[in-house]
Motif scaffolding. Structure first.
Motif, PDB file in Angstrom:
ATOM      1  N   THR A  76      -8.582  -6.285   0.229  1.00 57.19           N
ATOM      2  CA  THR A  76      -9.602  -6.976   0.819  1.00 57.19           C
ATOM      3  C   THR A  76      -8.871  -7.994   1.906  1.00 57.19           C
ATOM      4  O   THR A  76      -7.903  -8.336   1.710  1.00 57.19           O
ATOM      5  CB  THR A  76     -10.392  -7.797  -0.234  1.00 57.19           C
ATOM      6  OG1 THR A  76      -9.752  -8.930  -0.645  1.00 57.19           O
ATOM      7  CG2 THR A  76     -11.119  -6.782  -1.344  1.00 57.19           C
ATOM      8  N   THR A 106      -9.655   4.486   8.395  1.00 60.11           N
ATOM      9  CA  THR A 106      -9.758   2.985   8.820  1.00 60.11           C
ATOM     10  C   THR A 106     -10.099   2.102   7.503  1.00 60.11           C
ATOM     11  O   THR A 106     -10.230   0.773   7.809  1.00 60.11           O
ATOM     12  CB  THR A 106     -11.393   2.976   9.708  1.00 60.11           C
ATOM     13  OG1 THR A 106     -12.437   3.339   8.649  1.00 60.11           O
ATOM     14  CG2 THR A 106     -11.353   3.887  10.905  1.00 60.11           C
ATOM     15  N   ALA A 107      -9.683   2.687   6.464  1.00 53.57           N
ATOM     16  CA  ALA A 107      -9.967   1.700   5.161  1.00 53.57           C
ATOM     17  C   ALA A 107      -8.861   0.918   4.723  1.00 53.57           C
ATOM     18  O   ALA A 107      -7.536   1.081   5.326  1.00 53.57           O
ATOM     19  CB  ALA A 107      -9.906   2.926   3.952  1.00 53.57           C
ATOM     20  N   LEU A 108      -9.041  -0.206   4.242  1.00 52.49           N
ATOM     21  CA  LEU A 108      -8.011  -1.122   3.674  1.00 52.49           C
ATOM     22  C   LEU A 108      -7.694  -0.727   2.364  1.00 52.49           C
ATOM     23  O   LEU A 108      -8.711  -0.763   1.531  1.00 52.49           O
ATOM     24  CB  LEU A 108      -8.458  -2.507   4.266  1.00 52.49           C
ATOM     25  CG  LEU A 108      -8.673  -2.984   5.463  1.00 52.49           C
ATOM     26  CD1 LEU A 108      -9.145  -4.395   5.876  1.00 52.49           C
ATOM     27  CD2 LEU A 108      -7.243  -3.128   6.106  1.00 52.49           C
ATOM     28  N   ALA A 109      -6.549  -1.075   1.810  1.00 50.71           N
ATOM     29  CA  ALA A 109      -6.018  -0.865   0.665  1.00 50.71           C
ATOM     30  C   ALA A 109      -6.456  -2.124  -0.183  1.00 50.71           C
ATOM     31  O   ALA A 109      -6.532  -2.019  -1.303  1.00 50.71           O
ATOM     32  CB  ALA A 109      -4.619  -0.583   0.389  1.00 50.71           C
ATOM     33  N   ASN A 115       0.748  -1.172   0.030  1.00 47.41           N
ATOM     34  CA  ASN A 115       0.081  -0.039   0.130  1.00 47.41           C
ATOM     35  C   ASN A 115       0.758   1.370  -0.063  1.00 47.41           C
ATOM     36  O   ASN A 115       1.724   1.586   0.938  1.00 47.41           O
ATOM     37  CB  ASN A 115      -0.765   0.011   1.251  1.00 47.41           C
ATOM     38  CG  ASN A 115      -1.612   1.213   1.322  1.00 47.41           C
ATOM     39  OD1 ASN A 115      -2.229   1.805   0.556  1.00 47.41           O
ATOM     40  ND2 ASN A 115      -1.890   1.963   2.434  1.00 47.41           N
ATOM     41  N   LEU A 166      -4.549   5.449   2.146  1.00 45.95           N
ATOM     42  CA  LEU A 166      -5.493   4.735   2.904  1.00 45.95           C
ATOM     43  C   LEU A 166      -4.815   4.148   4.071  1.00 45.95           C
ATOM     44  O   LEU A 166      -4.015   3.589   4.398  1.00 45.95           O
ATOM     45  CB  LEU A 166      -5.849   3.507   2.152  1.00 45.95           C
ATOM     46  CG  LEU A 166      -6.863   3.774   0.822  1.00 45.95           C
ATOM     47  CD1 LEU A 166      -6.986   2.592  -0.130  1.00 45.95           C
ATOM     48  CD2 LEU A 166      -8.130   4.380   1.185  1.00 45.95           C
ATOM     49  N   GLY A 167      -5.886   4.292   5.158  1.00 47.91           N
ATOM     50  CA  GLY A 167      -5.184   4.148   6.637  1.00 47.91           C
ATOM     51  C   GLY A 167      -4.518   4.912   7.200  1.00 47.91           C
ATOM     52  O   GLY A 167      -3.882   4.577   8.589  1.00 47.91           O
ATOM     53  N   GLU A 206      -9.729   8.485   5.317  1.00 47.38           N
ATOM     54  CA  GLU A 206      -9.914   7.068   5.266  1.00 47.38           C
ATOM     55  C   GLU A 206      -9.097   6.489   6.079  1.00 47.38           C
ATOM     56  O   GLU A 206      -8.378   5.535   5.750  1.00 47.38           O
ATOM     57  CB  GLU A 206      -9.547   6.793   3.861  1.00 47.38           C
ATOM     58  CG  GLU A 206     -10.733   7.402   2.596  1.00 47.38           C
ATOM     59  CD  GLU A 206     -10.349   7.216   1.051  1.00 47.38           C
ATOM     60  OE1 GLU A 206     -11.048   6.361   0.729  1.00 47.38           O
ATOM     61  OE2 GLU A 206      -8.976   7.503   0.941  1.00 47.38           O
TER      62      GLU A 206
END
Length: 272
Positions: free
Chosen positions: A202, A197-200, A184, A188-189, A195
């Motif tokens: 799945t 809390t987002a994951l790059a 990543n 993201l993150g 964002e």
């Protein structure tokens, strides 16, 4: 006791769209520990040419450069070191009598981590991102002998250009492929971002991967790194990258290379 700032004290700084405290605390800790007459301060700007002009005009010794200025600053400099010229991305400016030279210590930090973690050269990876930091990471991967990769970037112009320049494939989204290594290089993150809390990638992709590399340095344990640890995956963190690249910046500014034990103390202090 803290060093007294005088007219002879050399100023180093950083330019970032979203300044943090790590570099400031890390650099100033080392200046103090090694009794160097330097001080470091983080800045942001909405006028990059004026900010770079200030470095030149005021005799500032050097500046770290972060998003979104790593590529935009290049036309404002006098010279590029090979580390920056090869990838057209700068993360460090060093000034000598008004002459501004750009370097990229992100590149050397990533290459060093790939070697120290013994990442297999035949691994297939997906790297998400196509900005200045992504250029440094992808180029370090290429030059370290990793030939099988995909650049994942929504921007087709920068994504395809980066993939083409490094000899990798490109795709706009991660899709459902399951590479052996996930990287990543996006915000993201990132702590404080919209964002955070987002994951790059799945959960399924993380579960299927053999290695996880998140270049985001703050927080130290990003959502992606947390998930990887939960699943028992080997990780390379942005916290490792930021320390290595910051040490090289320190050396460029001061000409002094600290001992490993002192570097670790400075990093621990900077994270506190």
């Amino acid at each position: 006791m803290p060093r007294t700032i005088s007219r002879d004290t050399q100023l180093c700084m950083s330019l970032s769209g979203r300044p943090g405290n790590f570099g400031t605390r890390f650099q100033n800790y080392l200046y103090q520990a090694l009794d160097l007459d330097f001080v470091y301060k983080a800045f942001t700007t909405r006028d990059l040419p004026a900010a770079i002009g200030g470095i030149r005009a005021l005799g500032i010794r050097g500046s770290a450069v972060s998003m979104p200025f790593k590529e935009a600053c290049i036309p404002l400099l006098d010279e590029l070191d090979a580390s920056a010229a090869a990838i057209q991305s700068v993360n460090t400016i060093v000034a000598d009598n008004g002459w501004l030279k750009g370097y990229n210590t992100d590149y050397s930090a990533v290459a060093s981590l790939l070697a120290s973690h013994a990442v297999p050269k035949d691994i297939h990876f997906a790297l998400r991102g196509s900005g200045g930091m992504a250029k440094a990471v992808a180029s370090a991967f290429r030059d370290s002998g990793l030939r099988h990769g995909t650049i994942v970037a929504r921007n087709p112009d920068t994504g395809q250009a980066l993939a083409r320049g490094c000899g990798y494939e490109w795709r706009a989204e991660p899709g459902d492929e399951k590479p052996q290594m996930l990287v990543n290089v996006t915000p993201l993150g990132m702590e404080g971002g919209h964002e955070a809390t987002a994951l790059a990638f799945t959960r399924e992709q993380v579960q299927a991967a053999d290695w996880i590399f998140d270049v985001v340095a703050l927080p130290v344990e990003t959502p992606l790194i947390q998930l990887a640890r939960e699943l028992g995956k080997p990780v390379i963190t942005g916290a490792e990258v930021i320390v290595l690249q910051a040490v090289e910046q320190f050396v460029l500014y001061t000409g002094v290379r600290p001992e490993a034990e002192l570097i670790e103390k400075a990093a621990e202090f900077a994270r506190g």
